[in-house]
Design a protein around this motif. Structure first.
Motif, mmCIF file in Angstrom:
data_model
loop_
_atom_site.group_PDB
_atom_site.id
_atom_site.type_symbol
_atom_site.label_atom_id
_atom_site.label_comp_id
_atom_site.label_asym_id
_atom_site.label_seq_id
_atom_site.Cartn_x
_atom_site.Cartn_y
_atom_site.Cartn_z
ATOM 1 N N SER A 28 3.822 1.918 -4.257
ATOM 2 C CA SER A 28 2.588 1.405 -4.855
ATOM 3 C C SER A 28 1.635 0.943 -3.764
ATOM 4 N N PRO A 29 0.337 1.215 -3.895
ATOM 5 C CA PRO A 29 -0.631 0.756 -2.893
ATOM 6 C C PRO A 29 -0.611 -0.754 -2.693
ATOM 7 N N LYS A 30 -0.226 -1.520 -3.731
ATOM 8 C CA LYS A 30 -0.178 -2.973 -3.601
ATOM 9 C C LYS A 30 0.839 -3.415 -2.543
ATOM 10 N N LEU B 156 3.450 5.266 1.927
ATOM 11 C CA LEU B 156 4.081 5.253 0.609
ATOM 12 C C LEU B 156 5.433 5.982 0.642
ATOM 13 N N GLY C 121 -4.666 -2.021 -0.440
ATOM 14 C CA GLY C 121 -3.977 -0.740 -0.502
ATOM 15 C C GLY C 121 -4.581 0.332 0.372
ATOM 16 N N GLN D 18 4.645 10.151 -8.194
ATOM 17 C CA GLN D 18 3.982 8.850 -8.099
ATOM 18 C C GLN D 18 3.194 8.726 -6.802
ATOM 19 N N GLU E 80 -0.034 10.716 -7.002
ATOM 20 C CA GLU E 80 -1.054 10.075 -7.837
ATOM 21 C C GLU E 80 -1.911 9.084 -7.056
ATOM 22 N N HIS E 81 -1.332 8.469 -6.028
ATOM 23 C CA HIS E 81 -2.041 7.446 -5.261
ATOM 24 C C HIS E 81 -2.783 8.012 -4.044
ATOM 25 N N LYS F 130 11.899 1.229 -2.375
ATOM 26 C CA LYS F 130 10.856 0.448 -3.031
ATOM 27 C C LYS F 130 9.962 1.355 -3.877
ATOM 28 N N GLN F 131 9.262 0.733 -4.813
ATOM 29 C CA GLN F 131 8.341 1.489 -5.648
ATOM 30 C C GLN F 131 7.095 1.827 -4.828
#
Length: 476
Positions: free
Chosen positions: A84-86, A73, A3, A50, A53-54, A81-82
Motif C-alpha cells: 500500500s502507498p501508505k 511496493l 505515498g 494490487q 493498481e497503485h 506486508k500489504q
C-alpha cells in the motif's frame, strides 16, 4: 510523502534497475517490460494485481518515479506486508530493496516480447488447428463463352459457409495479404499453369488435383494463423458470397492499410531487438535454406515411395485378374490329357488365389493413399511453411532494406548538392526548395528505418516451435 517517491531518496539499486529496463530512446519504462519484471518476484497474482493498481502509466509507459514506487511496493510485499502507498510514508530513511534476481539478467527483459502479446504469443498446435478447417473441393468444369475455367468450393468450418472461388480470387487474396502483412510469413500460392515440359511427366488432371491440394494447404495455413485468422481480409475471402470478391478484398484492404501504419508497436520495435539482429537474420536465413533443401529431398523420396505403392497395387490387381481368367477357363481338355480332374482342381486353386491377390492389391492401394495423405501431403505443408519463411527473408532484403539503402544514397546526393550550393551562391528559392527536399528525405529515411526494425522484429518473433510441433504432429 503521501505515498510518493522523492528521486533524491531512492537507493542506488533502484537506479540500477531503472537503467537496466528503461527504453533506449527516452527516460520511460514500457509497461510490458515492467510486467515481465513482476514475474520475477514470485509473488501471487493477487498481490501483483494490487501493486499494478497503485502504479501510474500513460499510453503503455511508466515514468521513472512510478517505477521507483513499484519497486518499493514489491519489496514490501516480499516482506509479507500489504503493498500500500501508505506504508511508503513509514520508509523515511531508506526504501526497502526488492528481490529481483541477478541485476545483469534484467537487461534481457526489454529484449523479450510480451508473453501475451498477440504479435508474438506462444500457441500450441492444437490451439491453432481448432481455429478453423477449410475444405477446398473441385466443382465440375464450367465453360465460358471462349474458354473453360476451374472453380473451387471453399467451405469454412468456423464460419459454417461455402463460397465459390476461382484461382484468380486466390491470387488477389494473396496479393492483398502481402500488401497488408508485408513483414509476416505469408504462405505462397501454387502456380496458375503448368510450366513448359511438365505435361510430359504429369497429366493436366494430375496438375489440377495437385493445385487443389496446394490451395487447401495455403488457405488452412492462413485461416489458422494466430494473427491472420482474426483479420477482416480472411473473413471476407471465406464468407463473401457476392459477385466480385476481388473488388471487395481490395476495398477492404484500402480501409485498413498496411500493418505498419496500424500496429501499436511498429514505432517501438527497435526496443525489442538485440544489437546483433542483422547477423542473427543472416544466420537463420541460411539455416532455413538448408532445412528446406533437406526436407524437399525427403518429400521427393516420399512421393516416389507412394507412387511405387500405387504401382504395386496395380500390378497385384492385374496379376490376380490373370489368375482369375485362368481359373475361369471352361475350355474342354483334349483326350490326350492324362488327368482332366487335376486341371480342374488347379483351375479352382488359381481362382481362389486371385482373390488373395485382390486383397493384397487393396492393402497396397491403402498403403499408397496413406503415404500420399499422411506423409507426402504433410511434408508439403511443412515445406510450404519453410518456403514462406524464405520468401519473407527475400522480401525484407529486396524490399524495405533495399529501399532504405536507396533512400540513404539519395539523401547523400542531396547533401552534396546543398554543400555545393553554399560554395557557389544560387537563387534563394532554389536553396530553400533543396532544403525542403532534404527534410522530406530525412523523414522518409526515418520511416524506412522504423519499417526495417518492425520487419526484423516480426521476423525474430516467428514461432519456430510452431514449425517443430507441426512436423512432430505430422509424423505421429
Amino acid at each position: 510523502m503521501a505515498g510518493e517517491i522523492n528521486e533524491g531518496s531512492v537507493p542506488a539499486y533502484y537506479r540500477e534497475v531503472y537503467e537496466a529496463i528503461r527504453c533506449k530512446t527516452d527516460e520511460r519504462v514500457q509497461v510490458e517490460v515492467f510486467q515481465r519484471l513482476l514475474q520475477r518476484t514470485d509473488l501471487s497474482k493477487t498481490i501483483l494485481g494490487q501493486i499494478a493498481e497503485h502504479v501510474d502509466s500513460v499510453d503503455g509507459f511508466m515514468s521513472k518515479l512510478s517505477l521507483y514506487k513499484a519497486l518499493a511496493l514489491i519489496a514490501l510485499a516480499q516482506q509479507g506486508k500489504q503493498p500500500s502507498p501508505k506504508l511508503l510514508e513509514n520508509c523515511i530513511q531508506e526504501l526497502p530493496k526488492p528481490q529481483l534476481g541477478e541485476l545483469k539478467d534484467l537487461n534481457a527483459l526489454r529484449m523479450q516480447p510480451a508473453q501475451e502479446d498477440v504479435l508474438t504469443m506462444s500457441q500450441t498446435l492444437d490451439r491453432l488447428l481448432v481455429r478453423d478447417t477449410v475444405q477446398v473441393e473441385l466443382i465440375p468444369e464450367k465453360k465460358g463463352l471462349f474458354l473453360k475455367h476451374v472453380e473451387y468450393q471453399v467451405t469454412s468450418q468456423r464460419y459454417k459457409i461455402s463460397v465459390y472461388r476461382r484461382y484468380s480470387d486466390f491470387d488477389v487474396f494473396h496479393e492483398v495479404l502481402l500488401q497488408r502483412f508485408a513483414y509476416r510469413v505469408v504462405p505462397a500460392l501454387p502456380p496458375k499453369r503448368m510450366l513448359k515440359g511438365v505435361l510430359t511427366s504429369i497429366s493436366e488432371r494430375e496438375f489440377i488435383e495437385g493445385r487443389r491440394r496446394a490451395l487447401g494447404r495455403f488457405i488452412n495455413l492462413v485461416a489458422r494463423h494466430p494473427f491472420f485468422s482474426e483479420d477482416e481480409l480472411v473473413k471476407t475471402f471465406l464468407t463473401f458470397s457476392g459477385s466480385d470478391v476481388q473488388t471487395k478484398l481490395r476495398d477492404t484492404y484500402k480501409k485498413m492499410g498496411d500493418e505498419f501504419m496500424t500496429n501499436r508497436i511498429a514505432t517501438q520495435a527497435k526496443e525489442y531487438l538485440p544489437a546483433d539482429i542483422q547477423a542473427q537474420f543472416s544466420t537463420s536465413r541460411e539455416l532455413i535454406r538448408n532445412i528446406h533443401n533437406s526436407f524437399q529431398k525427403l518429400r521427393d523420396r516420399a512421393e516416389k515411395m507412394a507412387e511405387r505403392s500405387k504401382e504395386n497395387a496395380t500390378d497385384l490387381l492385374m496379376f490376380g485378374r490373370e489368375l482369375s481368367t485362368l481359373g475361369s477357363d471352361a475350355s474342354s481338355l483334349p483326350s490326350l490329357a492324362s488327368s482332366p480332374s487335376t486341371w480342374g482342381t488347379l483351375r479352382q486353386s488359381l481362382k481362389s488365389l486371385s482373390v488373395e491377390f485382390a486383397v493384397l492389391s487393396d492393402k497396397a492401394a491403402q498403403q499408397g493413399r496413406r503415404e500420399e495423405d499422411d506423409v507426402v501431403e504433410k511434408l508439403n505443408i511443412f515445406l510450404d511453411l519453410l518456403q514462406s519463411y524464405r520468401d519473407l527473408c527475400e522480401r525484407h532484403e529486396k524490399g524495405v532494406l533495399h529501399e532504405h539503402q536507396r533512400a540513404l544514397h539519395k539523401y547523400g546526393m542531396m547533401k552534396r548538392q546543398m554543400m555545393s550550393a553554399t560554395v557557389q551562391p544560387k537563387e534563394q528559392a532554389s536553396v530553400e526548395q533543396l532544403e525542403s527536399r532534404i527534410v522530406q528525405q530525412e523523414n522518409a529515411i526515418q520511416t524506412m528505418e522504423l519499417r526495417n526494425y518492425f520487419s526484423l522484429f516480426l521476423y525474430s518473433c516467428i514461432p519456430t516451435h510452431f514449425l517443430k510441433h507441426r512436423f512432430i504432429h505430422y509424423n505421429n
